[in-house]
Design a protein around this motif. Structure first.
Motif, short mmCIF file in Angstrom:
data_model
loop_
_atom_site.label_atom_id
_atom_site.label_comp_id
_atom_site.label_asym_id
_atom_site.label_seq_id
_atom_site.Cartn_x
_atom_site.Cartn_y
_atom_site.Cartn_z
N PHE B 85 0.83 -1.21 0.00
CA PHE B 85 0.00 0.00 0.00
C PHE B 85 0.86 1.26 0.00
CE2 PHE B 85 -2.45 -3.33 2.08
CZ PHE B 85 -3.64 -3.27 1.37
N ASP B 87 0.71 3.62 2.08
CA ASP B 87 1.15 4.02 3.43
C ASP B 87 1.92 2.91 4.15
OD1 ASP B 87 -0.96 2.33 3.68
OD2 ASP B 87 -2.15 3.60 5.00
N ARG B 89 1.98 0.44 5.85
CA ARG B 89 1.31 -0.42 6.84
C ARG B 89 2.28 -1.37 7.54
NH1 ARG B 89 -4.72 -1.19 4.25
NH2 ARG B 89 -4.79 0.93 3.45
N LEU B 90 3.27 -0.78 8.17
CA LEU B 90 4.20 -1.57 8.98
C LEU B 90 3.87 -1.36 10.45
CD1 LEU B 90 7.51 -0.60 7.12
CD2 LEU B 90 6.13 -2.67 6.82
N MET B 91 4.26 -2.32 11.29
CA MET B 91 4.10 -2.16 12.74
C MET B 91 5.30 -1.36 13.24
SD MET B 91 1.28 -3.50 13.65
CE MET B 91 1.48 -3.56 15.43
N PRO B 92 5.06 -0.16 13.79
CA PRO B 92 6.18 0.72 14.14
C PRO B 92 7.06 0.17 15.26
CG PRO B 92 4.09 1.62 14.92
CD PRO B 92 3.75 0.42 14.09
N TRP B 94 7.84 -2.99 15.80
CA TRP B 94 8.51 -4.24 15.45
C TRP B 94 9.69 -3.92 14.53
CZ3 TRP B 94 3.79 -7.65 13.62
CH2 TRP B 94 2.93 -7.85 14.70
N PHE B 102 6.24 -11.61 10.16
CA PHE B 102 4.85 -11.68 10.59
C PHE B 102 3.94 -12.33 9.54
CE2 PHE B 102 0.71 -9.49 11.59
CZ PHE B 102 0.48 -10.20 12.75
N ALA B 103 4.18 -11.97 8.28
CA ALA B 103 3.35 -12.54 7.20
C ALA B 103 3.47 -14.05 7.17
CB ALA B 103 3.78 -11.96 5.86
N ARG B 150 7.65 -8.06 2.78
CA ARG B 150 6.58 -8.78 3.48
C ARG B 150 5.58 -9.36 2.47
NH1 ARG B 150 3.21 -5.12 7.33
NH2 ARG B 150 2.41 -4.40 5.33
#
Lengths: 298, 226
Positions: B85, B87, B89-92, B94, B102-103, B150
Motif C-alpha cells: 500500500f 502508506d 502499513r508496517l508495525m512501528p 517491530w 509476521f506474514a 513482506r
C-alpha cells in the motif's frame, strides 16, 4: 475449524496475549479484581452452604428422641414405658432420671461446667425417656405418636432442627447463586470491555493479519486466550483467599463452636478451587468471545 | 490467471464504482492500472482481496471464482496475493525482520523456513543490513521495501501494488519500481495501481485506464494518457 492451528502457533498466541495484558495493566488488574470478587462471593456462600448442610446431615443421622415426662409415680412410669416400647419403629427405650440427666449435662460441658455449680441441690431437669428409632426416617412419626401419650409433656427430636438447617442451607445457596449471577455478569462485561480495548489497540496489527491471510481463528485466539487468562487469574486469586480464609476461620471457630461439624478443608477446598477455575475460565472466554464477535470483523 | 467478467460494483446510495468491467491478465504480466481518484482503482483492489463482493459479475483467479468463496477460504485467497500500500502499513514497534516474518507467522510457516526466507527477501530488497532496525529509523523508500519484502515473503504468484510510490520522491519511487520489475521478471504477476505518469510513460508496459468505473483504454505498451 478453530482447532486447525498448529500447536507451536500457540506459543505466538500466548506471547501476543501476554503482551496485551502487560500493556493494558490497569484494565488487566481491574478485570482480575472483578472476577476474583465475584468468585470469592460465590466461594464464601458455597462454604457456608456446605457447612450448614453438614450440620443438618449430622443432626439428621441422630435417631434419638427425648420424651420429657410430667410428674409420674412408678406405676404410671412403667405403664408409659410399655406403651413407648409398643410404638412401631422404636428400638430402645431408656429411662433417664433427673440425676442421670444432671450427670450427662456435667459431662457435656466438661471443663466448662463451672457455671453449673450451685444448681446441683436444686436440679431443674425433668425426668425423661430416651428413645432410639430404628431409622432416621421414622423419627417424625414416632415423635407424633409419643406426644399423644398421657404423661408425656414434650417431645424433642432432631427433625425440626434439620428442617431449619436445610432451609438455611437453601437460603444461603439461593442468595449465593443470585449474587454470583449478578457479579459473574458484571465481570463478563468487564472482561469484554478489556478485550474491546485490546482489539482497538491492535487494530493495525489485525488489519495487517487480514491482508497477509490470517484465518479468522488465528486472529481470534490471542484475544480468547487473553480473556481466559484474566478469568483464570481471577479464580486463582479467589481460591487462594478462600483457602487461607477457610483454614483461619475453621481454626478459630472450631474452638468457639465445638459441636459444629466443620467440613475438613481438604478435599473441599480442592473441589471448590476447581469449580472456581472452571467458572473463571468460562467468564473469561465468554467475555472475550463477546468482544471478538462484535469488534473483530474477521 | 486473472479475469474480471462483466464486474459491476455499486455501493448502496452511492455511485457505481465499477461498471461492467471485463479484464484479463495472464500469468507473469506487468499491468499498470491508471485513472483519476474515484475512477474505481481502489474498488478493483478491494474486490481482488475479497474485502468486498461485486454487485454483479465474476472474478476468476487461478481458475476459481473468488466472488463465490466461503468466508473460511478468503484467508487462503489472500495468501496467494501479495499486497503493498501507499502508506506501507508496517508495525512501528517491530523490527524490519519481525514485520516481514509476521506474514509467515500468520500462515504458520516453520521457524526455520521463516528465518531463511526473511533473510532472502530482505537481501532481495537490499535491506539485509537493516533487519534489526525499527521502521521509524528508515526512509520512506526503505519502509516501502520492507512492505514489499513482506508482500513476497509467502511467494505469492500475484502482487498488487496500490499506489506504492505515492508517498515517495521520484528517485526513490524508481527504486521501488525497479524492484517490482525484478519480482515480475522472476515470474510474479504484477498489478500496479498508480498516478505516476512519468513511470508509466517510460516503462511502456500494459496500461489499463479506468474512468468513472469503466475501462476506457487497455493497451499493450501503453502510456498514462491515451
Amino acid at each position: 475449524m478453530f482447532t486447525m492451528v498448529k500447536p507451536r502457533t500457540f506459543g505466538y498466541f500466548f506471547q501476543s496475549a501476554g503482551s496485551s495484558l502487560v500493556r493494558n495493566s490497569w484494565m488487566t488488574l481491574a478485570s482480575i479484581g472483578t472476577v476474583a470478587v465475584a468468585l470469592l462471593v460465590l466461594g464464601v456462600f458455597m462454604l457456608l452452604a456446605v457447612n450448614v448442610g453438614a450440620m443438618a446431615a449430622q443432626v439428621e443421622e441422630q435417631v434419638e428422641l427425648t420424651a420429657y415426662l410430667a410428674d409420674l409415680n412408678n406405676q404410671q412410669r412403667a405403664q408409659l414405658e410399655a406403651e413407648l416400647k409398643a410404638i412401631p419403629g422404636v428400638a430402645l427405650v431408656t429411662f433417664v432420671s433427673r440425676e442421670e440427666a444432671w450427670q450427662r449435662l456435667l459431662e457435656w460441658y466438661g471443663d466448662d461446667r463451672g457455671f453449673l455449680a450451685g444448681w446441683e441441690d436444686d436440679n431443674p431437669l425433668r425426668e425423661a425417656f430416651a428413645l432410639r428409632a430404628d431409622s432416621a426416617f421414622r423419627v417424625g412419626e414416632i415423635a407424633a405418636a409419643v406426644a399423644r401419650l398421657r404423661g408425656v409433656e414434650e417431645v424433642i427430636h432432631g427433625r425440626e432442627i434439620v428442617e431449619q438447617l436445610l432451609a438455611i442451607t437453601r437460603a444461603v445457596r439461593l442468595v449465593g447463586i443470585g449474587l454470583m449471577a449478578g457479579l459473574a455478569l458484571a465481570s463478563t462485561f468487564i472482561i469484554a470491555n478489556t478485550i474491546r480495548i485490546t482489539v482497538f489497540a491492535r487494530r493495525r496489527e489485525i488489519s495487517i493479519m487480514r491482508y497477509v491471510g490470517a484465518t479468522a481463528w488465528f486472529v481470534r485466539w490471542p484475544f480468547i486466550i487473553e480473556g481466559l487468562v484474566l478469568g483464570l487469574i481471577g479464580a486463582v486469586v479467589a481460591s487462594s483467599v478462600l483457602a487461607w480464609g477457610y483454614y483461619f476461620a475453621v481454626r478459630s471457630l472450631a474452638a468457639a463452636i465445638p459441636f459444629w461439624p466443620f467440613v475438613a478443608p481438604w478435599p473441599l477446598l480442592q473441589r471448590l478451587a476447581l469449580a472456581l477455575l472452571a467458572l473463571g475460565a468460562l467468564i473469561g472466554v465468554v467475555g472475550s468471545g463477546m468482544s471478538v464477535r462484535r469488534y473483530l470483523d474477521v | 490467471m486473472l479475469e474480471f467478467r462483466k464486474v459491476t460494483k455499486a455501493y448502496p446510495n452511492g455511485p457505481i464504482a465499477l461498471n461492467d468491467v471485463t479484464l484479463s491478465v495472464s500469468q507473469g504480466e506487468f499491468v499498470f492500472v491508471v485513472g483519476q481518484s474515484g475512477a474505481g482503482k481502489t474498488t478493483l483492489t478491494k474486490l481482488l482481496l475479497r474485502e468486498e463482493k461485486p454487485t454483479q459479475g465474476q472474478i476468476i483467479l487461478n481458475g476459481r471464482d473468488i466472488t463465490k468463496m466461503r468466508a473460511g477460504e478468503i484467508p487462503y485467497l489472500r495468501r496467494s496475493i501479495g499486497v503493498v500500500f501507499q502508506d506501507f502499513r508496517l508495525m512501528p514497534n517491530w523490527t524490519v525482520e519481525e514485520n516481514v516474518a509476521f506474514a509467515m507467522v500468520v500462515v504458520e510457516a516453520s521457524p526455520r523456513l521463516i528465518h531463511r526466507r526473511v533473510a532472502k527477501v530482505l537481501e532481495l530488497v537490499g535491506l539485509a543490513r537493516k533487519a534489526k532496525q525499527l521502521p521509524g529509523k528508515l526512509s520512506g523508500g526503505e519502509q516501502q521495501r520492507v512492505a514489499l519484502a513482506r508482500a513476497i515473503a509467502n511467494q505469492p504468484a500475484f502482487v498488487i501494488a496500490d499506489e506504492p510510490t505515492g508517498n515517495l520522491d521520484p528517485e526513490t519511487a524508481w527504486g521501488i519500481v525497479k524492484l517490482l520489475l525484478e519480482i515480475n521478471a522472476a515470474g510474479t504477476t504484477m498489478l500496479m495501481v498508480t498516478h505516476a505518469k512519468q513511470i508509466v510513460d517510460s516503462l511502456r508496459k500494459r496500461v489499463v485506464a479506468l474512468e468513472g468505473g469503466c475501462v476506457v483504454r487497455d493497451e499493450e505498451r501503453g502510456v498514462y494518457h491515451g
